[in-house]
Design a protein around this motif. Structure first.
Motif, short mmCIF file in Angstrom:
data_model
loop_
_atom_site.label_atom_id
_atom_site.label_comp_id
_atom_site.label_asym_id
_atom_site.label_seq_id
_atom_site.Cartn_x
_atom_site.Cartn_y
_atom_site.Cartn_z
N GLN A 31 0.82 -1.40 0.03
CA GLN A 31 -0.03 -0.02 0.12
C GLN A 31 1.17 0.95 -0.22
O GLN A 31 0.79 2.13 -0.74
CB GLN A 31 -1.10 -0.06 1.44
N GLU A 105 -7.71 2.81 -5.41
CA GLU A 105 -8.17 1.39 -5.13
C GLU A 105 -9.75 1.53 -5.65
O GLU A 105 -10.30 2.65 -5.42
CB GLU A 105 -8.67 1.49 -3.33
N GLN C 92 -2.49 -6.93 -4.91
CA GLN C 92 -3.33 -5.91 -4.15
C GLN C 92 -4.57 -4.78 -5.57
O GLN C 92 -5.46 -4.75 -4.92
CB GLN C 92 -2.70 -4.82 -3.66
N ASP C 93 -3.87 -5.62 -6.99
CA ASP C 93 -5.18 -4.79 -7.83
C ASP C 93 -6.67 -5.98 -7.60
O ASP C 93 -7.25 -5.01 -8.12
CB ASP C 93 -4.49 -4.33 -8.95
N ASN C 96 -8.83 -5.86 -5.40
CA ASN C 96 -9.23 -4.44 -4.73
C ASN C 96 -10.32 -5.10 -6.25
O ASN C 96 -11.40 -4.76 -5.86
CB ASN C 96 -8.50 -3.08 -5.59
#
Lengths: 319, 190, 196
Positions: A31, A105, C92-93, C96
């Motif tokens: 992140q 996001e 992470q993409d 999400n």
């Protein structure tokens, strides 16, 4: 039997907790990396950024170049996306212009709402390079200035909402650092140099054309807005003509009092170009010279009061 | 007004089945007869309303204060499973007639992903208690609506001749597609 | 070995979870907006399926019969949470994009179904193969549905332009999911019918 179930549940929860501890660091790292990459894209050139500060439920990073703050990046989130949160980071330069926006996001529909991450999309395009205070940050369908993505009104609304949150946080931060968020040159007569002046508590600028003073931009305030403080910046020619008025800060009712920020609204139009000495600083309904905004008398009154206070300051400095 | 928007959005514009693709298994499985469809719809509404209440409290008073959000999935599904069991037992004792009507559907609800989905979404949307219950109830009503409409159409398939390869699930899916298109018309409402 | 191979291939075709058993419809419809998303969902499910099959087959003699379903749910949801955390850390993409559908793997009837129907009665090795076969069958179906939708809706495959100018957006939206899955099911029936 029940005991066995407890044992299984306990072992499983322990295993999950273990994995959580193991992945905690990579998750935070991933992140953080994303934010670092995004900061480079949404801000003008900078040496370093400050630690994340929490302002108005957003995360703010101040970008510093050669010891001076050159911009702010604000992380904000809207919970009203089509499917889940829309988290973005918005870069502002010190005069309140939106430098760039990156999506951190989103889980919107591919081909529709998810186009907010694609290059040169209309949604981001309707913000970038614009001065935030002059914009109505809602989509055109709702009467605002934002071009929505095709067939993705909900996603576009969420995105706009997040930008608006970011702007509110930016204003708070910029005000703390004494950066009003308005470029004084557009409020002043033509000039080749603008100097910042030292005054008690309020911001003021002096415009020079070939060593001769041609005008001043002065901040004015009123505490009697519908929701508190209204701050404006008023540009005067040396003869006392009001060149233009810009709103620096207000918390008025959206759609009513907030119209004071719109270009060409009734308030600014009835002041622009007039000689301040001849203007009676009160609303027409109260015997003055200024047209009020529809259904926003209290806000209009505060606006006029703020302009008048700027004029008082102007009289003191323009001797 | 905000609450009213939540109700309209969750029943029509963001219908669980047609727009969010949740709860498809029971939607395809129990939409053969209008009567059973209505029964299933009622049972889901009942369970979802209660589970949203319980889940909201668990999230706000236990998980969030202790930083245990990552346990959400595990905790929620267990709570829902236990809750369904409890509802079954309580209904049997208190109202045998209601149990007669809803009883057979209750065990199926645990694996209805709309129930867990709504539980997870109401946490994600950061709704307060009232909003959560309203959101869950109206979502479930949207589910019941979808189920009953679908059952009404599928009853007709019994009396018309459908090509062999298309019979059953495929024709149901294509019908659902057309219904979903019709429901897209509601998206202008919110 | 022949028997094991059969367990594996059965999952791919004869017991294809999507087209034959019609299980796990929610992720099939919701996450196949692109080929990559469909595949990601399939792989996540595959992982949970194999792991839970193995563990449940290991524990089959320890778990009391009366509480087996809650015990299975605990095991499955633990693995789902593990997948959720791992995806958040490393992809992470995708995490999400798939959003709420990752935790919803818990209620995917395929997984509980295989636990109950296969893993609770068979050995570790066979259970792992069964999970792998069914999981791959599921992944394959999701990828195909995703490919068709992405191509028709966006003119792309795995994010690469196949033709310019996009496509009919309806295929990306939820009605398109129903249509594509319905027609693919007809095609699948036709193809497998011929073989028999």
């Amino acid at each position: 039997m029940v005991l066995m179930l407890f044992v299984i549940a306990f072992v499983c929860s322990a295993a999950v907790a273990g994995v959580f501890q193991m992945t905690k660091e990579p998750i935070e790292k991933a992140q953080a990396q994303k934010v670092v990459d995004a900061l480079r894209k949404v801000l003008p050139e900078f040496d370093e950024t400050s630690e994340k500060k929490s302002v108005a439920e957003c995360g703010v990073y101040e970008a510093v170049l050669g010891g001076e703050i050159v911009g702010y990046a604000v992380e904000s989130v809207s919970h009203n996306g089509f499917s889940g949160d829309v988290k973005i980071i918005v870069g502002f330069t010190t005069d309140g212009t939106i430098y760039n926006i990156e999506v951190l996001e989103q889980a919107e529909t591919p081909g529709l709402g998810a186009n907010m991450v694609s290059e040169d999309n209309v949604l981001v395009g309707s913000f970038v390079g614009k001065r935030a205070e002059e914009m109505n940050m809602t989509v055109r369908k709702d009467g605002g200035d934002v071009d929505a993505l095709t067939a993705a009104t909900i996603s576009s609304r969420a995105f706009s909402e997040a930008v608006a949150f970011a702007y509110a946080a930016y204003l708070e931060c910029a005000a703390e650092n004494g950066q009003g968020g308005v470029d004084p040159s557009r409020l002043l007569p033509e000039s080749d140099q603008i100097e910042e002046m030292e005054l008690d508590g309020v911001a003021a600028y002096k415009a020079l054309l070939g060593n001769e003073v041609v005008g001043y931009a002065v901040e004015g305030r009123s505490n009697s807005g519908f929701n508190g403080l209204v701050r404006v910046m008023v540009g005067f020619g040396v003869d006392g003509t009001i060149v233009d008025v810009a709103v620096l800060e207000q918390n008025e009712t959206p759609g009513l009092g907030t119209k004071m920020c719109d270009e060409g609204n009734a308030l600014v139009e009835s002041l622009k170009g007039k000689s301040a000495s001849g203007v009676k600083f009160a609303l027409k309904v109260e015997g003055g010279d200024v047209d009020a905004l529809t259904a926003a008398t209290v806000s209009s009154r505060a606006y006029v009061e703020a302009v008048e206070s700027a004029y008082e300051t102007f009289k003191k400095i323009n001797l | 007004m905000e609450l009213f928007a939540i109700i309209i959005a969750s029943i029509f514009a963001n219908n669980v089945v047609f727009s969010q693709s949740l709860g498809i298994c029971p939607f395809l499985g129990v939409s053969n007869k209008v009567g059973t469809a209505a029964g299933m719809g009622a049972a889901v509404t009942f369970v979802m309303a209660i589970s949203s209440l319980v889940v909201w409290m668990l999230q706000s008073f236990i998980l969030a204060p202790h930083g245990l959000e990552y346990m959400q999935t595990l905790v929620f599904i267990l709570v829902i499973a236990a809750l369904v069991q409890m509802v079954e037992i309580v209904l049997k004792k208190i109202s045998p007639s209601l149990y007669q009507a809803l009883g057979i559907f209750l065990p199926l609800i645990t694996t209805n992903c709309a129930v867990l989905g709504v539980a997870l979404l109401l946490v994600q949307k950061e709704y307060n208690l009232l909003e959560s219950v309203i959101y869950a109830t109206s979502t479930a009503l949207g589910f019941a609506l979808a189920l009953v409409i679908m059952a009404g159409i599928r009853e007709r398939f019994e009396i018309v001749s459908v090509p062999k390869g298309v019979k059953g699930v495929p024709i149901a899916l294509i019908t659902a597609g057309i219904l979903a298109m019709a429901f897209m018309g509601f998206s202008g409402l919110v | 070995m022949g028997k094991n191979l059969k367990i594996f291939t059965d999952g791919l075709l004869k017991n294809n979870p999507t087209f034959v058993l019609v299980l796990g419809m929610c992720p099939t419809l919701a996450t196949t907006t692109s080929a990559f998303n469909g595949m990601g969902m399939g792989v996540a499910t595959l992982f949970v399926l194999v792991m839970s099959n193995v563990v449940i087959s290991l524990l089959k003699n320890v778990i009391p019969d009366k509480v087996r379903i809650p015990a299975y749910i605990v095991v499955i949801s633990s693995f789902v949470t593990v997948v959720q955390l791992l995806m958040q850390a490393y992809v992470q993409d995708l995490y999400n994009t798939l959003g709420v559908f990752i935790p919803l793997i818990v209620v995917n009837c395929i997984i509980l179904g295989r636990a109950e129907a296969f893993a609770s009665k068979n050995g570790i090795w066979a259970s792992a193969l069964d999970g792998l076969g069914i999981g791959l069958g599921f992944t394959l179906s999701l990828t195909v549905v995703g490919m068709v939708r992405e191509l028709l809706g966006n003119g792309q495959l795995f994010g690469l332009d196949i033709w310019q100018g996009g496509g009919a957006l309806i295929f990306i939206l939820s009605p398109g999911a129903f249509f594509v899955l319905g027609y693919l099911m007809i095609v699948f029936r036709k193809l497998t019918a011929k073989k028999n």
